[in-house]
Design an enzyme around this catalytic site. Structure first.
Site, PDB file in Angstrom:
ATOM      1  N   HIS A   1       0.830  -1.195   0.000  1.00 16.34           N
ATOM      2  CA  HIS A   1       0.000   0.000   0.000  1.00 16.34           C
ATOM      3  C   HIS A   1       0.865   1.246   0.000  1.00 16.34           C
ATOM      4  O   HIS A   1       1.831   1.337   0.736  1.00 16.34           O
ATOM      5  CB  HIS A   1      -0.901   0.021   1.239  1.00 16.34           C
ATOM      6  CG  HIS A   1      -2.077  -0.881   1.101  1.00 16.34           C
ATOM      7  ND1 HIS A   1      -3.214  -0.515   0.438  1.00 16.34           N
ATOM      8  CD2 HIS A   1      -2.293  -2.156   1.527  1.00 16.34           C
ATOM      9  CE1 HIS A   1      -4.091  -1.503   0.473  1.00 16.34           C
ATOM     10  NE2 HIS A   1      -3.546  -2.507   1.123  1.00 16.34           N
TER      11      HIS A   1
ATOM     12  N   THR B   1     -13.822 -12.733  22.421  1.00 15.97           N
ATOM     13  CA  THR B   1     -13.184 -11.578  21.806  1.00 15.97           C
ATOM     14  C   THR B   1     -14.213 -10.566  21.356  1.00 15.97           C
ATOM     15  O   THR B   1     -14.047  -9.355  21.553  1.00 15.97           O
ATOM     16  CB  THR B   1     -12.311 -12.008  20.618  1.00 15.97           C
ATOM     17  OG1 THR B   1     -11.265 -12.871  21.092  1.00 15.97           O
ATOM     18  CG2 THR B   1     -11.680 -10.810  19.930  1.00 15.97           C
TER      19      THR B   1
ATOM     20  N   TYR C   1      -7.136  -3.272  32.251  1.00 13.78           N
ATOM     21  CA  TYR C   1      -7.606  -4.552  31.713  1.00 13.78           C
ATOM     22  C   TYR C   1      -8.474  -5.262  32.747  1.00 13.78           C
ATOM     23  O   TYR C   1      -9.493  -5.873  32.402  1.00 13.78           O
ATOM     24  CB  TYR C   1      -6.413  -5.435  31.324  1.00 13.78           C
ATOM     25  CG  TYR C   1      -5.571  -4.874  30.204  1.00 13.78           C
ATOM     26  CD1 TYR C   1      -6.016  -4.897  28.885  1.00 13.78           C
ATOM     27  CD2 TYR C   1      -4.334  -4.291  30.459  1.00 13.78           C
ATOM     28  CE1 TYR C   1      -5.244  -4.372  27.851  1.00 13.78           C
ATOM     29  CE2 TYR C   1      -3.555  -3.758  29.439  1.00 13.78           C
ATOM     30  CZ  TYR C   1      -4.019  -3.800  28.138  1.00 13.78           C
ATOM     31  OH  TYR C   1      -3.255  -3.269  27.120  1.00 13.78           O
TER      32      TYR C   1
ATOM     33  N   ARG D   1      -5.658 -10.874  31.703  1.00 16.50           N
ATOM     34  CA  ARG D   1      -4.704 -11.290  30.675  1.00 16.50           C
ATOM     35  C   ARG D   1      -5.430 -11.665  29.377  1.00 16.50           C
ATOM     36  O   ARG D   1      -5.005 -11.300  28.280  1.00 16.50           O
ATOM     37  CB  ARG D   1      -3.854 -12.459  31.173  1.00 16.50           C
ATOM     38  CG  ARG D   1      -2.697 -12.815  30.243  1.00 16.50           C
ATOM     39  CD  ARG D   1      -1.869 -13.952  30.835  1.00 16.50           C
ATOM     40  NE  ARG D   1      -1.248 -13.563  32.088  1.00 16.50           N
ATOM     41  CZ  ARG D   1      -0.067 -12.969  32.176  1.00 16.50           C
ATOM     42  NH1 ARG D   1       0.618 -12.684  31.080  1.00 16.50           N
ATOM     43  NH2 ARG D   1       0.436 -12.655  33.354  1.00 16.50           N
TER      44      ARG D   1
ATOM     45  N   CYS E   1      -9.223   0.255  21.682  1.00 19.23           N
ATOM     46  CA  CYS E   1      -8.417  -0.564  22.590  1.00 19.23           C
ATOM     47  C   CYS E   1      -7.267   0.228  23.203  1.00 19.23           C
ATOM     48  O   CYS E   1      -6.700  -0.183  24.226  1.00 19.23           O
ATOM     49  CB  CYS E   1      -7.900  -1.804  21.875  1.00 19.23           C
ATOM     50  SG  CYS E   1      -6.975  -1.493  20.364  1.00 19.23           S
TER      51      CYS E   1
END
Length: 224
Positions: A49, A127, A145, A159, A176
């Protein structure tokens, strides 16, 4: 305000269109289908790209004529490019972009694939839950987290939450970068630590820290 990107069903979609756009964190490659934005790729994640130009990729539709044949995907690329420009100019705090998760995770974009290898790994239910949870983190906030794991009903799974964040195929739009370690350190990020710090600084995230319910033990972000 939280991100307003829209989750869509992970059904196979039409051919992808790709577009390389310039940004303050380096060139980004956007991939979209008629159903929604499928990937945001950092520099080096998609070989071939150019910067700031529309281009093709093996296995992806050539956007030269395909933008006319696939106007829905072209419109999504236009909207995404415009909204990212506004975001980096601090003129936008949420994204109004439909998302297409049929491309799977972003973990397979870090290096070229053999031609016979499948294009991606489908997102697991866990996920997908984590990525949808990311959309609830407001602009300018930092969560740990562990905090996100608890919020999703998986205490002790920090984790695993971190691993799920690392496979996010649509970073920035699905934020995220707003998730850090409990001690305030950055943790990992596909675009690199410097990019994560840049995004957090852009959103002035240090002013609204959310960890274990305490104030940020490390106000402000490191200079480098």
């Amino acid at each position: 305000m939280s991100s307003r990107a829209i989750f869509t069903d992970p059904e196979p979609s039409s051919a992808y269109l790709s577009r390389a756009v310039a940004s303050p964190i380096g060139p980004l490659t956007l991939l979209a289908t008629r159903k929604g934005l499928a990937r945001v790729c950092f520099a080096g994640e998609l070989v071939g790209h150019g910067t700031g130009t529309r281009s093709g990729h093996p296995g992806l539709a050539n956007p030269g004529c395909e933008e006319q044949m696939n106007p829905e995907a072209a419109a999504i690329l236009n909207d995404t490019e415009c909204q990212l420009t506004e975001y980096f100019a601090q003129q936008r705090r949420h994204f109004d972009i439909p998302l297409d998760w049929s491309a799977g995770t972003g973990t397979n974009l870090t290096r070229p694939r053999p031609a016979r290898q499948k294009s991606g790994h489908m997102l697991s239910a866990f996920t997908r839950q984590v990525l949808q949870g990311l959309l609830q983190i407001d602009y300018g906030q930092r969560w740990s987290y562990g905090k996100l794991a608890i919020d999703l009903g998986h205490p002790g799974a920090s984790r695993a939450v971190g691993s799920a964040c690392g496979s996010n195929p649509i970073p920035i739009v699905v934020p995220c970068h707003r998730v850090v370690r409990a001690d305030g350190s950055m943790g990992g990020y596909r675009g690199g630590g410097a990019v994560k710090i840049f995004l957090l600084r852009l959103e002035a995230a240090s002013h609204t820290w959310t960890g274990r319910g305490d104030d940020d033990p490390h106000p402000g972000l490191p200079d480098h």
